[in-house]
Scaffold this motif. Sequence first.
Motif, PDB file in Angstrom:
ATOM      1  N   PRO A 179       0.726  -1.296  -0.151  1.00 50.60           N
ATOM      2  CA  PRO A 179       0.053   0.024  -0.031  1.00 50.60           C
ATOM      3  C   PRO A 179       0.851   1.156  -0.085  1.00 50.60           C
ATOM      4  O   PRO A 179       0.488   2.296  -0.702  1.00 50.60           O
ATOM      5  N   ALA A 180       2.129   1.054   0.632  1.00 52.49           N
ATOM      6  CA  ALA A 180       2.781   2.593   0.910  1.00 52.49           C
ATOM      7  C   ALA A 180       3.293   2.887  -0.713  1.00 52.49           C
ATOM      8  O   ALA A 180       2.993   3.927  -0.950  1.00 52.49           O
ATOM      9  N   SER A 181       3.760   1.847  -1.386  1.00 56.87           N
ATOM     10  CA  SER A 181       4.274   2.017  -2.757  1.00 56.87           C
ATOM     11  C   SER A 181       3.189   2.507  -3.541  1.00 56.87           C
ATOM     12  O   SER A 181       3.214   3.292  -4.556  1.00 56.87           O
ATOM     13  N   ALA A 182       2.046   1.922  -3.462  1.00 52.16           N
ATOM     14  CA  ALA A 182       0.852   2.239  -4.340  1.00 52.16           C
ATOM     15  C   ALA A 182       0.565   3.657  -4.122  1.00 52.16           C
ATOM     16  O   ALA A 182      -0.211   4.160  -4.879  1.00 52.16           O
ATOM     17  N   ALA A 183       0.863   4.074  -3.074  1.00 55.17           N
ATOM     18  CA  ALA A 183       0.338   5.448  -2.978  1.00 55.17           C
ATOM     19  C   ALA A 183       1.448   6.662  -3.576  1.00 55.17           C
ATOM     20  O   ALA A 183       1.128   7.786  -3.372  1.00 55.17           O
ATOM     21  N   SER A 184       2.491   6.203  -3.972  1.00 50.22           N
ATOM     22  CA  SER A 184       3.410   6.926  -4.491  1.00 50.22           C
ATOM     23  C   SER A 184       3.183   7.894  -5.774  1.00 50.22           C
ATOM     24  O   SER A 184       3.854   8.815  -6.016  1.00 50.22           O
ATOM     25  N   SER A 185       2.162   7.224  -6.475  1.00 54.77           N
ATOM     26  CA  SER A 185       1.782   8.087  -7.529  1.00 54.77           C
ATOM     27  C   SER A 185       0.245   7.646  -8.142  1.00 54.77           C
ATOM     28  O   SER A 185      -0.228   6.601  -7.601  1.00 54.77           O
ATOM     29  N   LYS A 186      -0.273   8.470  -8.783  1.00 58.24           N
ATOM     30  CA  LYS A 186      -1.851   8.261  -9.294  1.00 58.24           C
ATOM     31  C   LYS A 186      -1.757   7.683 -10.587  1.00 58.24           C
ATOM     32  O   LYS A 186      -2.598   7.315 -10.892  1.00 58.24           O
ATOM     33  N   ASP A 187      -0.338   7.567 -11.291  1.00 57.73           N
ATOM     34  CA  ASP A 187      -0.332   7.209 -12.690  1.00 57.73           C
ATOM     35  C   ASP A 187      -0.237   5.786 -12.675  1.00 57.73           C
ATOM     36  O   ASP A 187       0.660   5.073 -12.303  1.00 57.73           O
ATOM     37  N   PRO A 188      -1.448   4.951 -13.154  1.00 52.16           N
ATOM     38  CA  PRO A 188      -1.452   3.581 -13.264  1.00 52.16           C
ATOM     39  C   PRO A 188      -0.156   2.846 -14.030  1.00 52.16           C
ATOM     40  O   PRO A 188       0.094   1.878 -13.551  1.00 52.16           O
ATOM     41  N   PHE A 189       0.308   3.788 -14.749  1.00 57.08           N
ATOM     42  CA  PHE A 189       1.569   2.958 -15.598  1.00 57.08           C
ATOM     43  C   PHE A 189       2.749   3.115 -14.863  1.00 57.08           C
ATOM     44  O   PHE A 189       3.593   2.135 -14.815  1.00 57.08           O
ATOM     45  N   PHE A 190       2.931   4.376 -14.228  1.00 51.85           N
ATOM     46  CA  PHE A 190       4.159   4.408 -13.438  1.00 51.85           C
ATOM     47  C   PHE A 190       4.142   3.366 -12.138  1.00 51.85           C
ATOM     48  O   PHE A 190       5.051   2.655 -11.704  1.00 51.85           O
ATOM     49  N   LEU A 191       2.749   3.025 -11.529  1.00 54.14           N
ATOM     50  CA  LEU A 191       2.908   1.944 -10.689  1.00 54.14           C
ATOM     51  C   LEU A 191       2.919   0.494 -11.230  1.00 54.14           C
ATOM     52  O   LEU A 191       3.657  -0.090 -10.364  1.00 54.14           O
ATOM     53  N   GLN A 192       2.402   0.461 -12.429  1.00 56.19           N
ATOM     54  CA  GLN A 192       2.754  -0.980 -13.066  1.00 56.19           C
ATOM     55  C   GLN A 192       4.221  -0.744 -13.191  1.00 56.19           C
ATOM     56  O   GLN A 192       4.914  -2.254 -12.968  1.00 56.19           O
TER      57      GLN A 192
END
Length: 461
Positions: free
Chosen positions: A83-96
């Motif tokens: 969850p902490a990393s998932a909160a680091s950006s709103k961009d779904p591609f950055f997260l992928q």
Amino acid sequence: MSSPAADANDLRSPHVALLPSSGAGHITPFLRLAASLLSQNCRVTLITSHPIVTQAESNLISSFLSSFPQVTEKQFHILPLDPASAASSKDPFFLQWESIRRSLHLLSSILSSLSPPLDAMVSDITLISSTITITKPMKIPNYVFFTSSAKMFSLFSYYSVVSESLADSTKISEIKIPGIGAIPRSSIPPLLLVPESLFATMFKSDSDNLRQFDGIIINTFDQLESKTLKALKAGEVAGGLPPLFNVGLIPNDFERAEAVSKWLDAQLAKSVVYVSFGSRTALSREQIRELGEGLVKSGYPFVWVMKDKAVDKEDGEKLEGVLGAEMMGEVKEKGIVVKEWVDQVEVLRHNSVGGFVSHCGWNSVVEAAWVGVPVLAWPLHGDQRINGEVVQGSGLGFMGGNWGWSGQVLVKGEEIGRRIKEMMEDEGLRLRAGEIRDEVRKVVGGTGDDGLKQLIQKWRA
Ligand code: UDP
Ligand code: UDP
Ligand code: UDP
């Protein structure tokens, strides 16, 4: 006469694994590279990361695999982000990209199971700091595929040299790159000016790590960036970089299809404006409506690919809901607007299309050069303004104006309409775009396309 050993080397099919990250802007050039390698007698293993973010990417991969059954697909199942990393950006591609990077330790077993053993691996730029830690101990040569422009690469490769002096981002008015020139503050990808952002920290460590790779691949043409390529290849930008291979990648035929071509068939030659902001960029509702007004005001018929959400699977809104009934009526009289994926190259190469309003994602720029269609550049994020400068500098098109980054400025319909007219009526621009196409086609796929040959030669040796 060549020696028998050299002949045997010429016949050997090197085995290459391709590791794209995610987003059509990354998958597409990798699939084009795969097709080029197959045509040069290479064995290709394509590593696809699952789950896949968009339907468009799934479709691109499955049509590719059915057109090229000789390719081995290896599905790589990535771990969900904490969850902490998932909160680091709103961009779904950055997260992928981040999820793939954090899962890459699981890739070793896939790579070691491949037969025959790999001669090389090609890694997406967004994954490099992680893939190198896997391929180094396995002694697999690793090549970076940089999916943006050579100009953007010059900033990227120079960045580790200057990043310390950029600590106070408020003081940066430009970045002067040796052999290239200055990138003004307004063109620097905005997140690079936020030193603690995920983007800026990645950019710095990736830039440092470039020197551990065996080569850099960029899909670009001399006709777009000859000076930049020359400076990079001469080592003027940053020292100690691996060799650079610029390969011109031809759009694949399997990407062709479909419906808008019928409508285009009924239009006059070079009369239609094609409008698209790529696969992952949604405009605000307000900006969408101004754009609609601009298109209507331009007086030209148009094909408009509208994106209301970054990820297609999340986009349930009907066109009329986005545009409003009144504008929907006006728009339908003059052009067609779609929310679905269209085959962009198919549209661009249609004889009726005379201009392209583009966000300047690098693949879109390369495709416009390939078909010789003038570009009205409207960069919105990241590397796009630097790519827009390449468009303007090469003469393929021009920048719309001081239109800010996405969401900073509401560009009015009036102005958009005026700039579109300017593009469509500029005979000189059309001629120059045609010249670029003709020059590119003399080289790409022909005898002058040395980048790909040199690369494969290296893998065969
Ligand atoms: N594309 C397409 N149809 C669409 C939207 C995008 O064929 O409806 C393709 C486009 O031709 C290009 C890629 O998707 O090959 C998008 O990459 P680009 O670098 O232009 O922009 P990005 O999507 O990464 O912002
Ligand atoms: N974005 C986009 N196209 C791009 C890059 C980013 O539409 O090529 C969008 C992204 O989906 C997000 C916004 O721009 O909604 C800001 O993203 P960024 O990663 O720059 O900022 P962050 O999410 O890290 O705050
Ligand atoms: N980039 C990078 N590491 C990252 C993210 C991006 O090196 O983790 C570089 C890469 O060159 C990429 C460019 O920054 O092509 C622009 O990134 P952007 O956010 O605009 O995404 P893209 O347009 O590549 O989808």
